[in-house]
Write an enzyme that holds these catalytic residues in place. Structure first.
Site: not given
Length: 150
Positions: A42-44, A53, A55, A91, A94
């Site tokens: 995941n990359i915020e 996310c 996935e 989620c 995804c």
């Protein structure tokens, strides 16, 4: 590839997560039908909406390289400083993205509860509990490409 090997790759991907805001790191390892693995984390983003996310990162990497048939995915996640990880499911977004590319009744999703993530080299089956589900179980009555066919 075994479930535990795929989970280990997902744990490796989790280490690359960029999560300065939530500190909730997730890793995914997506297995193609011909045995290639694409890892994602995941990359915020400070704007939250552009966050991606793990996935979806794995799926988008695979599709961008020409792969569109998948067998399974392993997902692991939890707060940054945890030594042990609880089960972490994809989620809803995804799940929907997966639905675009996989056979929902046969595609396997491996969720892992891990006792100790401090030494991935010594990750053994007795330190991991795996919950195996199909995408149909995670996304019942999912909307897919066939719903748009005439």
């Amino acid at each position: 590839m075994t479930e535990i090997e795929l989970i280990k790759l997902a744990l490796e991907a989790r280490e690359m997560a960029y999560t300065p805001y939530s500190r909730h790191k997730v890793g995914a390892a997506l297995l193609t039908t011909d045995g290639k693995v694409f890892k994602g984390c995941n990359i915020e983003n400070a704007g939250y909406t552009p966050t991606n996310c793990a996935e979806r990162t794995a799926i988008f990497k695979a599709v961008s390289e020409g792969y569109k048939t998948f067998e399974s995915i392993a997902v692991v996640g939890g707060m940054d400083k945890l030594k042990a990880l609880p089960f972490c499911a994809p989620c809803g977004v995804c799940r929907q993205v997966l639905r675009e590319f996989v056979a929902p009744d046969t595609f396997k999703v491996y969720l892992a509860e891990v006792d100790d993530v401090t030494d991935l080299n010594n990750l053994t089956e007795d330190k991991v509990r795996i919950k195996t589900m199909t995408l149909s179980e995670l996304l019942p009555l999912g909307f897919g490409p066939e719903n748009l066919e005439i």
